[in-house]
Write an enzyme that holds these catalytic residues in place. Sequence first.
Site, short mmCIF file in Angstrom:
data_model
loop_
_atom_site.label_atom_id
_atom_site.label_comp_id
_atom_site.label_asym_id
_atom_site.label_seq_id
_atom_site.Cartn_x
_atom_site.Cartn_y
_atom_site.Cartn_z
N ASP A 166 0.85 -1.19 0.00
CA ASP A 166 0.00 0.00 0.00
C ASP A 166 0.89 1.24 0.00
O ASP A 166 1.76 1.38 0.87
CB ASP A 166 -0.91 0.01 1.22
N ASP A 197 -15.00 -3.72 -0.99
CA ASP A 197 -14.58 -3.47 0.39
C ASP A 197 -15.83 -3.22 1.22
O ASP A 197 -16.63 -2.34 0.89
CB ASP A 197 -13.66 -2.25 0.45
#
Length: 257
Positions: free
Chosen positions: A8, A129
């Site tokens: 990330d 998500d």
Amino acid sequence: MDIIPAIDILDGRCVRLYQGDYKQSQIYSENPVEIAHRWADLGATCLHLVDLDGAKQGTPVNLTTIESIVKSVAIPVQVGGGLRSSPSIAQLLALGASTAIVGTIAVEAPTLVQELCQEFPGKIAVGIDARNGKVATRGWLKTSEILATDLAQQMVGFGATSIIYTDIHRDGTLVGPNCKALRELASHVEIPVIASGGVSSLTDLLGLLSLEALGVKGVIIGKALYTGNLNLAEALRAVGPGRWQDIPPNLESSALG
């Protein structure tokens, strides 16, 4: 089952968020490219990159870093974060990314996803998500009323190549994956599901392996690798298809810091 290390990227650094909260980020490296090399050397067969700045701003931001990673490792790299238009996806794929992951537009502009799947066949994965089964968008900053299972079925019909499912409440927590939600999701779709969020141990991976027959074909692992709770080489030996037999002994440790 594919074991997919996560990288990330926030402000050019390799970080991990806690439950998707940008205010609770932990920096693990100033050089994401070096991290990518490390996971590839340890036998990873794919990498999962997220442009966190891009997810927040709605357009890719860390393209220079992403390009450096894609061009310096010999394994597929799937990328998400801020991909909400055809030009942004075309640019990313031109850099060499194997798969573009879309998320927000699956909720806000689903017909665009259908068009993208037709324009880039076999290259579009959908990241779903969820908080309590409902889909979150815009870098997890907004939660919709759409059920993850309903969205997944729609995306399958549009031609998505896979569903990447993240349980936000478990992401970065090391409390274990939400196997119940993954089982339900996988039972509703006929394309591969990739699990993400909460994995902390080999026991967690073995639990996910029991869902492989249902369609859970891979797992993205982040914080557990960076803290050393989970060793990538051991994970590949346990459940993965990786090239673990070729890992040099001095690379056995996968902890950072």
